[in-house]
Design an enzyme around this catalytic site. Structure first.
Site: not given
Ligand code: FPP
Length: 281
Positions: A37-39, A85, A89, A206, A213-214
């Site tokens: 999480d956290g991208n 997701n 999204r 996490r 746990l989402s």
């Molecule tokens: C949460 O970040 C992450 C995801 C949406 C799932 C994980 C996806 C990856 C790591 C990308 C690529 C994966 C593979 C296997 C190629 P978020 O967008 O929910 O972060 P935020 O909560 O900070 O908005």
């Protein structure tokens, strides 16, 4: 202790080796699951677009998998794309994640081979775009004979929908007369989960600080130790996996029982039970 044939400790970085050296080899987890999480927040903190966070996140997936394979971790299961997701999204972000997954597989299967990693998937993967499914199958088949870490990507996955799918196939067994409803056991439910072929996770990590746990592996994490770090997934590396394992080793797992040496029922305890009975009259 992991099978020595899968260990490549000499390939760890100096910092990783220092953390690994302090681990108790007889208490390593068999299965680590991660909620990545956290991208988006990682990108936001750098005034970047969300997709750049996902790109960095994909890099973390590869680096963490490679460290896991060097220490011989048998099972690593990553929550890459949830059912929620896909439903909640913006279409453009979902499409980007699908394209990223496809190109991630194209570009990294050779590295999976070099690291002896076997790829599997869990989730309603038959609902993903056909070209993504083709690439997934290709990567799974290419890596099927590898004997090191099994990397399982949870894709279009939800814990509740996994249970729905399990109950549906268990109900089919009942209709066919192969099992009686009154004799269903936990083992029968386990047999129908997407994860029937693997042990339950010992450790769930996490990233990015949320205490949830989402909808991830709901049945399987009944006795799993949970480790939450504030670090965003794009900053998570192999060394942080090893640190989480070190923290896991400091925990005492009791599975609903008692810690060692605290189970004596002495005379004093018996007397206290008597007093409770009297007080309740
Ligand atoms: C949460 O970040 C992450 C995801 C949406 C799932 C994980 C996806 C990856 C790591 C990308 C690529 C994966 C593979 C296997 C190629 P978020 O967008 O929910 O972060 P935020 O909560 O900070 O908005």
């Amino acid at each position: 202790m992991y099978p020595s044939g899968t260990l490549r400790i000499d390939e760890l970085t100096t910092e990783e080796r220092a953390v690994y050296a302090a681990l108790k080899l007889e208490r390593l987890p068999e299965h680590v699951a991660i909620i990545m999480d956290g991208n988006g927040r990682w990108a936001g903190h750098r005034s970047l677009k969300r997709f750049q966070g996902h790109l960095q996140g994909a890099k973390s997936v590869q680096l963490v998998t490679e460290t896991a394979s060097r220490i011989g971790l048998p099972w690593l299961t990553l929550y890459a794309f949830s059912l929620e997701n896909s439903l909640r999204r913006p279409r453009a972000e979902v499409n980007f994640l699908m394209r990223l997954l496809k190109s991630y597989l194209e570009c990294n299967v050779q590295r999976m081979m070099d690291n002896n990693v076997r790829m599997r998937y869990i989730g309603r993967t038959h609902e993903l775009p056909p070209e993504v499914q083709d690439k997934m199958r290709w990567a799974e088949e290419a890596t099927a004979r590898n004997t090191g870490t099994t990397l399982t990507l949870a894709l279009n996955y939800g814990g509740r929908s996994e249970l729905v799918d399990a109950f549906r196939s268990l109900a089919a067994e009942i209709e066919q007369g192969r099992i009686r409803s009154g004799s269903i056991t936990e083992e029968d439910i386990h047999r129908h989960l997407y994860t029937a072929h693997m042990p339950d996770p010992d450790l769930l990590i996490r990233t990015s600080g949320e205490m949830r746990l989402s909808n991830y592996l709901l049945w399987q994490v009944a006795y799993t130790e949970i480790f939450v770090t504030e670090r965003f997934w794009p900053d998570f590396r192999g060394i942080h996996l090893l640190e989480a394992i070190a923290d896991f080793q400091r925990r005492e797992r009791r599975y609903g029982g008692l810690s060692e040496g605290s189970g004596e029922v002495d005379e004093q305890v018996e007397q206290q039970v008597e007093q409770v009975k009297i007080a309740a009259v």
